[in-house]
Every structure is written in C-alpha cells, then in structure tokens.
Design a protein around this motif. Structure first.
Motif, short mmCIF file in Angstrom:
data_model
loop_
_atom_site.label_atom_id
_atom_site.label_comp_id
_atom_site.label_asym_id
_atom_site.label_seq_id
_atom_site.Cartn_x
_atom_site.Cartn_y
_atom_site.Cartn_z
N LEU A 42 0.83 -1.21 0.00
CA LEU A 42 0.00 0.00 0.00
C LEU A 42 0.86 1.26 0.00
O LEU A 42 0.60 2.23 -0.73
N ALA A 43 1.90 1.23 0.82
CA ALA A 43 2.79 2.40 0.88
C ALA A 43 3.49 2.61 -0.45
O ALA A 43 3.66 3.73 -0.94
N GLY A 44 3.87 1.52 -1.10
CA GLY A 44 4.53 1.63 -2.41
C GLY A 44 3.60 2.20 -3.46
O GLY A 44 4.00 3.00 -4.31
N ALA A 45 2.34 1.77 -3.41
CA ALA A 45 1.37 2.29 -4.38
C ALA A 45 1.16 3.79 -4.20
O ALA A 45 1.04 4.55 -5.16
N MET A 46 1.05 4.20 -2.94
CA MET A 46 0.86 5.63 -2.66
C MET A 46 2.08 6.44 -3.14
O MET A 46 1.94 7.51 -3.71
N LEU A 47 3.28 5.90 -2.88
CA LEU A 47 4.50 6.60 -3.31
C LEU A 47 4.56 6.69 -4.82
O LEU A 47 4.91 7.73 -5.40
N PHE A 48 4.16 5.61 -5.51
CA PHE A 48 4.17 5.60 -6.98
C PHE A 48 3.21 6.64 -7.55
O PHE A 48 3.50 7.35 -8.50
N GLN A 49 2.03 6.77 -6.88
CA GLN A 49 1.04 7.74 -7.36
C GLN A 49 1.56 9.16 -7.21
O GLN A 49 1.42 10.00 -8.10
N LYS A 50 2.22 9.43 -6.04
CA LYS A 50 2.73 10.78 -5.82
C LYS A 50 3.84 11.12 -6.82
O LYS A 50 3.91 12.21 -7.35
N GLU A 51 4.74 10.12 -7.04
CA GLU A 51 5.81 10.36 -8.00
C GLU A 51 5.25 10.56 -9.41
O GLU A 51 5.74 11.38 -10.18
N SER A 52 4.18 9.81 -9.74
CA SER A 52 3.56 9.96 -11.07
C SER A 52 2.97 11.34 -11.25
O SER A 52 3.10 11.98 -12.29
N GLU A 53 2.29 11.82 -10.15
CA GLU A 53 1.70 13.16 -10.24
C GLU A 53 2.78 14.23 -10.33
O GLU A 53 2.66 15.20 -11.07
N ALA A 54 3.88 14.01 -9.56
CA ALA A 54 4.96 14.99 -9.60
C ALA A 54 5.62 15.02 -10.97
O ALA A 54 5.95 16.08 -11.52
N THR A 55 5.80 13.83 -11.55
CA THR A 55 6.40 13.75 -12.89
C THR A 55 5.50 14.43 -13.92
O THR A 55 5.95 15.16 -14.79
N LYS A 56 4.19 14.19 -13.80
CA LYS A 56 3.24 14.82 -14.72
C LYS A 56 3.30 16.34 -14.62
O LYS A 56 3.20 17.05 -15.61
N ALA A 57 3.50 16.85 -13.39
CA ALA A 57 3.56 18.30 -13.18
C ALA A 57 4.81 18.91 -13.79
O ALA A 57 4.86 20.10 -14.07
N LEU A 58 5.83 18.10 -14.03
CA LEU A 58 7.08 18.61 -14.58
C LEU A 58 7.14 18.47 -16.09
O LEU A 58 8.14 18.78 -16.70
N VAL A 59 6.06 18.02 -16.72
CA VAL A 59 6.04 17.88 -18.17
C VAL A 59 6.10 19.28 -18.81
O VAL A 59 5.32 20.17 -18.47
N ASP A 60 7.06 19.46 -19.73
CA ASP A 60 7.26 20.74 -20.41
C ASP A 60 6.54 20.70 -21.75
O ASP A 60 6.81 19.83 -22.58
N VAL A 61 5.62 21.66 -21.99
CA VAL A 61 4.77 21.64 -23.17
C VAL A 61 4.90 22.96 -23.93
O VAL A 61 4.90 24.04 -23.32
N ARG A 62 5.05 22.90 -25.26
CA ARG A 62 4.99 24.11 -26.09
C ARG A 62 3.54 24.54 -26.19
O ARG A 62 2.66 23.76 -26.55
N LEU A 63 3.29 25.79 -25.86
CA LEU A 63 1.92 26.28 -25.82
C LEU A 63 1.24 26.22 -27.18
O LEU A 63 0.05 25.94 -27.28
N PHE A 64 2.00 26.52 -28.24
CA PHE A 64 1.42 26.52 -29.58
C PHE A 64 1.89 25.30 -30.39
O PHE A 64 2.00 25.35 -31.61
N GLY A 65 2.15 24.22 -29.67
CA GLY A 65 2.55 22.99 -30.32
C GLY A 65 3.82 23.18 -31.12
O GLY A 65 4.76 23.85 -30.67
N ASP A 66 3.86 22.60 -32.30
CA ASP A 66 5.05 22.72 -33.14
C ASP A 66 4.87 23.79 -34.21
O ASP A 66 5.41 23.69 -35.32
N ALA A 67 4.12 24.84 -33.90
CA ALA A 67 3.85 25.91 -34.87
C ALA A 67 5.15 26.55 -35.35
O ALA A 67 6.06 26.83 -34.57
#
Length: 594
Positions: A16-41
């Motif tokens: 259970l603790a591992g699952a919770m840690l995995f979820q937090k790390e997944s959310e943190a990783t998702k928050a660090l995703v770098d996105v071009r606002l206008f795509g590849d324009a």
C-alpha cells in the motif's frame, strides 16, 4: 494473532505504501512535463492571429499579406507594429509551460471563468491550415508565472506572453506615418511656412531637392549643393516619422486639426516612382502638432521634436563648406587672380609642384612647391565654412544673377577628378542691397551666394613665387660622391669615401675647409626669387655628383650688397634667387683659390 498473520499484514502495508508513493511520483512527474503552448507551430508560416481580449473588451485580427507584410484587419485595417509582431511571433515559436498538478485544477481558481484572453493562430502547413488556440488565465501571485489552458490542459508559463497579449489596441498599430524607406528617396519637395515664435516672421519652408549620386542638390528656391546631414535628417525624419497618438481614423473635416490649410507639406519620391505626401499643421502656435498622409483617412498627433525635425529652415540646409573633402584626397589646386595670372599646384607623390601661367599660357615648367605652404592652404580650405548673406541682404533671383558680373577670382580643387570650389570676389558698385565691401563666394554649379572672409579673396591672387619651394637643390649628403667648384680662378674637386669623410681629390687628408660649407650648400635656400636677367657677378659653378648617377648644378654670383653686407645670387634650372646665406659666394671663392 499468530506470526503468519502478522507477516501477511506487514506485506500488505508495504504494498500500500509503495502504491501511494508511486502515485505521488507519477503526479509529480506529470507536473514537470514541459509543453509548447502553440505545439510545433512554425512562426514563419503563421498567417493569421486573432486575439479576443475579454479583459480590455476588444477583438483583434492580424493578417500577413502575400508580400509578408502584417496588417491589423479588425477592428480597423491598418499596418501592424512590427516590433510588437516580432515579440508575439517569438512567443508563438517558443512559449512553453509546465503542467499544473490535477489537484490544483479549477477554472475559477486559475482565472478561466471566463479566460482573460483567448488567442488563436492559423498556420499554413503542407496539408493545409492548422489552428492553435491558447487561453490565458490569471497570473500567479508572484506576477512571474501565468496560468494558461491548451486543449483543456492547465499549464504554467512565464508572464511575458500575458504582457504581450494584454497591450492596448493601439500598441498593435504601426507608429510610422509613412511606408517609404528613406534610402530609396531620390526627390524631396516641401512647401509651407512656419512661425516659431509670435515675435518672429514666418519662415518659408519651400525646398525642391533631388539626389545627385551621393549628393543632394536643391533646384528651388536656389540651386545649391545641400548639406548631406541636414537633408538626411529631413528625408529620414519624414520617412521614419513616428506618431505619438491616433487621433481620428475616419477624418471628414480637416479644419479642427489645421490640416485643411497645412503649415507644411512634404512629398517624398522613390526611384521606383512611389510617392507619399505628409501634411503637418497646428491649430494654434505652440499647440499640438497633427499629421496626415494625403492618401489615408487617419489623423495622428506628433511629438513637437519629431515635427520640428522635418521643418528645419531651408536656408540652414545649404552646404556652406568650401569643399567636402579631406586635404589628403586633393590632387590639385588652381588659383585665378582675375587679372590674367593663374597658379596651378599639383600633387606629385609625397610632394607638390607649382606652375604659373598668364592668360592660360604656361610660363615655365612645373617646379617644386613649398610643401608646408601648400599643406597650410589645404588645411584652411578643408575647414573653411562660409556664411549666409547678412541679415537684410536677400539672395539674388536666377534672373538677377544673369545681370550680375561674374565674381572676378576663382579657387578650384580637384578631388578624384571632381572639381570643387568656385569663384570669389566683390560685386561691382551699385548692386542694390549688397554691401560693396562684402566678399562673396559662389560654388561651381550653384546659384547661391555666400559670404566669405577677405583672406579667401587674397588667397586667389597669391603670386606663383609664394608657393615655390625655397629649397633649391634636392640632395642629401649620403647621396653625394663628388663635389666640384669651378671659377675663373680655377677648379677644385672633393670626394666622399665609404666612411662618409670628404677629401680633396687625390689626397688622403680630410677636407676641413669644405666642412663648414657643406650644410649651406646641401640645404641651399633662397631668401627671395629674382628676375631671370639678374646679373651674376664673378660666377662660380658648383656640381654635385650623385651616388645613383646624375648631377645637380648651381651657379653662384655676387649680388648687390645690402646695408654693407654681402649677398649671393644663385641660378638653378634657369631660375635666379637671392640666397639666405649672403656670404656663400665669397666663401666659395676662398675655397677654389689656391
């Protein structure tokens, strides 16, 4: 609880603790995703930009035409400000954001209820047009980061994009009044009158000028070379004139702005035939300056400095330099005294020669000129700036100039095959409005009369002799191998050995009796030049034989004593002069006598 049950519970807790840690790390990783606002324009392929600024209550449409020029097309058709467009296109090409963690998502909390600004970009691609949409929410509390939404995904970007998109509508409009490039202008036509102060008379702004190679010349009101700097300020000041405000976009009545009878009209014409006309005026003295392009419905306001820059008085634009050239570029100088004598100075290598003539007929071969005297003349001409006619004296009209006798003297210089300079003199008595003592200058090819100082008039009649070099022989001791002195009393020769020591010819001893005469002979200098028939009493001939071959000959004679002191006359190349060292003839006689 037995041991087996305890171990099973511990394993479940660890999973259970591992699952919770995995979820937090997944959310943190998702928050660090770098996105071009206008795509590849690709910003270079963007053709349309639409901005719906809800906060400022305007809708804006920007379009690029077939020539690559950007225009605002809604709410009004108007050239776009390219500085603002460049920043906006840079943002389209490079703006990025980090994904906001899902637990922070909320349209109202992040400023999207409604969004403050919505921007849509149409990009041309190989498969057709593609649209990118970005919604702008509220900046963060730190005013550094900005909440944006792209395809339902919440992101955080830098606040620069918000700053650019939140400009007022006028910031997207070009501030240039004209579209012509100053470097393409070949004609300038300006009309009008301007009053700078209530106590001053109106100044006539009329100017009709054309570009002549690298120069500008006025055709009216007076034909004259113009100051390149002043004309450049007018041309580039007009073509790059920036408006300070947008006053009326659909003007019907020009009277409220004084533009029904403008104070100034400026026409610029390019080499391609394109002409643009700028009108400028005020409603009252020291009031706001208004401007309008003749073929456009817009009225703008101007900063006073910008308006006055293109309303510089015409007479102040006339080129008042004697010559626009550096002395090192001058090839020759010709002086005409106006009494039939001329002097020609020509550059030969590092030196100068001078030649005289009478009524255009040369009086002799060119001879070395006094380099210092010539350089002093060039320095004065290089820095000479003439003056406008004194107050109360008006320029003669072209028809009046035809009735004027030509100015009597002339000074011309040749620079790379181009003749500069002009005529100088005083007008004949009786010309109305002109002081007979006033020295006038008229540039070659110009109708403009300028005031000059007396020295320029005197320079034109400088006699040939004043430019002659007073150094009579061109020798240096290290070039000499032999020296021979001859008179009716006999002849003596002296030779110089490899160590530089002089000996009487055929003897080993040093010629000490020659040493005191060497410098006066080698640096032989005239005091004054004499007539060709000046007598040479008891002549003595001196021959310098040169190391490289050839020789220099001088004939010395006794001159008429002055104040009881002896004088010496010398003849070099058929020209006679009285020498600076008056005792030289007697010293040479002593040297040659046994």
């Amino acid at each position: 609880m037995n041991l087996k049950t305890t171990l099973l519970l511990l394993v479940l807790l660890a999973l259970l603790a591992g699952a919770m840690l995995f979820q937090k790390e997944s959310e943190a990783t998702k928050a660090l995703v770098d996105v071009r606002l206008f795509g590849d324009a690709d910003a270079s392929q963007v053709e349309t930009i639409r901005i719906d600024n809800i906060q400022r209550s305007y809708n804006l449409r920007l379009e690029r035409d077939s020539q690559g020029v950007w225009y605002m097309t809604d709410p009004i058709r108007y050239p776009a400000d390219m500085g603002t467009l460049r920043i906006l296109l840079e943002d389209i090409a490079g703006a990025r954001g980090l994904v906001v963690p899902e637990q922070e998502w909320g349209a109202k909390e992040l400023g999207f209820d409604p969004p403050r600004i919505v921007v849509e970009v149409d990009e041309r691609t190989p498969t057709g047009m593609r649209t990118h949409q970005v919604e702008i929410g509220a900046p963060d509390m730190d005013r550094v980061r900005l909440n944006v939404r792209v395809d339902g995904l919440y992101l955080r970007s830098l606040v620069r994009l918000y700053t650019t998109l939140n400009y007022i509508l006028d910031d997207f409009r070009s501030k240039r009044a004209l579209t012509i490039a100053g470097e393409d202008v070949i004609e300038v036509h300006r009309k009008g009158h301007i009053v700078f102060d209530v106590e001053e008379e109106a100044q006539d702004l009329e100017l009709h000028a054309i570009r002549d190679g690298l120069d500008w010349r006025s055709l009216t009101p007076v034909q004259s070379l113009l100051s390149g700097m002043d004309l450049g300020i007018l041309v580039f000041g007009s073509s790059r004139l920036l408006v300070s405000g947008f006053v009326d976009d659909e003007v019907v009545d020009l009277a409220p702005y004084g533009l029904d009878y403008p104070e100034a009209r400026i026409d610029l014409k390019t080499s391609s035939g394109l002409t643009e006309v700028l009108l400028l005026s005020r409603v009252k003295l020291h009031g706001t300056w208004y401007a309008k392009r003749q073929d456009a419905p817009f009225v703008w306001s101007l900063d006073p400095e910008s308006a006055l820059r293109v309303l510089y008085p015409t007479e102040e634009m006339y080129d008042r330099n004697f010559m626009r050239a550096l002395r090192r570029d001058v090839n020759s100088v010709e002086l005409d005294s106006g009494t039939g004598t001329q002097v020609l100075l020509e550059r030969i290598g590092e030196g100068w020669v001078v030649q005289g003539s009478v009524d255009g007929v040369e009086t002799g071969e060119p001879i070395p000129a006094d380099v210092r005297r010539v350089e002093d003349l060039l320095a004065r001409l290089e820095s000479l700036e003439l003056s406008l006619l004194p107050e109360g004296i008006s320029q003669p009209t072209p028809s009046e100039l035809l009735d004027l006798p030509p100015l009597s003297r002339a000074i011309h210089v040749d620079v790379g095959g181009q003749t500069l300079g002009g005529r100088v003199g005083r007008l004949a008595p009786g010309w109305p409005g002109l002081d007979e003592s006033l020295v006038l200058f008229r540039r070659r090819g110009d109708d403009l009369l300028l005031a000059a100082e007396d020295w320029l008039l005197e320079l034109a009649q400088t006699p040939f002799e004043e430019f002659r070099s007073k150094h009579l022989v061109d020798v240096t001791e290290n070039r000499l191998t032999r020296l021979t002195v001859s008179s009716s009393d006999g002849s003596r020769s002296f030779v110089r050995d490899g160590r530089g020591i002089w000996h009487p010819e055929g003897e080993d001893r040093e010629a000490k009796d020659l040493l005191d005469l060497l410098d006066p002979l080698i640096y032989l200098k005239a005091e004054t030049f004499l007539a060709p028939d000046e007598p040479l009493v008891n002549p003595i001939e001196l021959v310098f034989e040169l190391f490289e071959g050839g020789e220099e000959r001088v004939i010395f004679g006794a001159g008429v004593p002055l104040d009881g002191s002896p004088t010496t006359v010398a003849e070099v190349g058929g020209s006679r002069s009285q020498l600076k060292v008056g005792s030289l003839h007697g010293d040479l006689l002593s040297l040659v006598r046994p």
